[in-house]
Design a protein around this motif. Sequence first.
Motif, short mmCIF file in Angstrom:
data_model
loop_
_atom_site.label_atom_id
_atom_site.label_comp_id
_atom_site.label_asym_id
_atom_site.label_seq_id
_atom_site.Cartn_x
_atom_site.Cartn_y
_atom_site.Cartn_z
N LEU A 138 -4.76 -69.93 18.46
CA LEU A 138 -5.24 -68.86 17.99
C LEU A 138 -5.77 -69.03 16.42
O LEU A 138 -6.69 -68.28 16.14
CB LEU A 138 -3.86 -67.60 18.00
CG LEU A 138 -3.49 -67.65 19.35
CD1 LEU A 138 -2.08 -66.86 19.16
CD2 LEU A 138 -4.28 -66.57 20.02
N MET A 139 -5.29 -69.81 15.84
CA MET A 139 -5.67 -70.24 14.43
C MET A 139 -7.17 -70.77 14.45
O MET A 139 -7.77 -70.34 13.57
CB MET A 139 -4.74 -71.04 13.42
CG MET A 139 -3.49 -70.48 13.07
SD MET A 139 -2.21 -71.55 12.11
CE MET A 139 -2.04 -72.96 13.16
N ASP A 140 -7.33 -71.42 15.44
CA ASP A 140 -8.74 -72.19 15.39
C ASP A 140 -9.82 -71.01 15.89
O ASP A 140 -10.71 -71.02 15.31
CB ASP A 140 -8.90 -73.21 16.50
CG ASP A 140 -8.20 -74.38 15.97
OD1 ASP A 140 -7.89 -74.55 14.90
OD2 ASP A 140 -7.91 -75.34 17.10
N LYS A 141 -9.38 -70.08 16.66
CA LYS A 141 -10.29 -68.83 17.17
C LYS A 141 -10.41 -68.07 15.91
O LYS A 141 -11.72 -67.48 15.51
CB LYS A 141 -9.58 -68.13 18.15
CG LYS A 141 -9.89 -68.57 19.47
CD LYS A 141 -9.11 -67.70 20.53
CE LYS A 141 -9.02 -68.21 21.94
NZ LYS A 141 -8.54 -67.53 23.03
N ALA A 142 -9.34 -67.66 15.16
CA ALA A 142 -9.62 -66.96 13.89
C ALA A 142 -10.39 -67.41 12.77
O ALA A 142 -11.02 -66.86 12.07
CB ALA A 142 -8.31 -66.66 13.52
N SER A 143 -10.34 -68.92 12.91
CA SER A 143 -11.24 -69.40 11.56
C SER A 143 -12.84 -69.61 11.90
O SER A 143 -13.20 -69.35 13.12
CB SER A 143 -10.49 -70.60 11.16
OG SER A 143 -10.56 -71.70 12.18
#
Length: 143
Positions: A138-143
């Motif tokens: 999820l963090m990878d998608k958000a960045s």
Amino acid sequence: MGIRFVLLVNKQGQTRLAQYYEYLTLEERRALEGEIVRKCLARTEQQCSFVEHRNYKIVYRRYASLFFLVGVDNDENELAILEFIHLLVETMDRHFANVCELDIMFHLEKAHFMLEEMVMNGCIVETSKTIILTPIQLMDKAS
């Protein structure tokens, strides 16, 4: 408590990741890491993966160019810790697609995050690779 520390070390003895679950001063950590790394790296592949050092039991395993060392209490189950090490490697493999030393060096925060999702205060709290990796994805998608 169970797990006292987790170290990822390369073949040259350089620490790539260190996570402690008990308080040690920086000097104590340096000395402890140096002694343990020298002791474990000097062992052959034919020797077992358990070493007693001071008041710790060290369980370690080598994957490619990295050594995964886990310091535990003397009453901890060594085979369970070997399974934990294997789970950690499988989780990192799934995220990094065949984890190597460079993945740890360039994505240290992700490696720490995986470890923090799995171990809390020295106790293994999560063993599902999917649950461990979901927040990172999820963090990878958000960045």
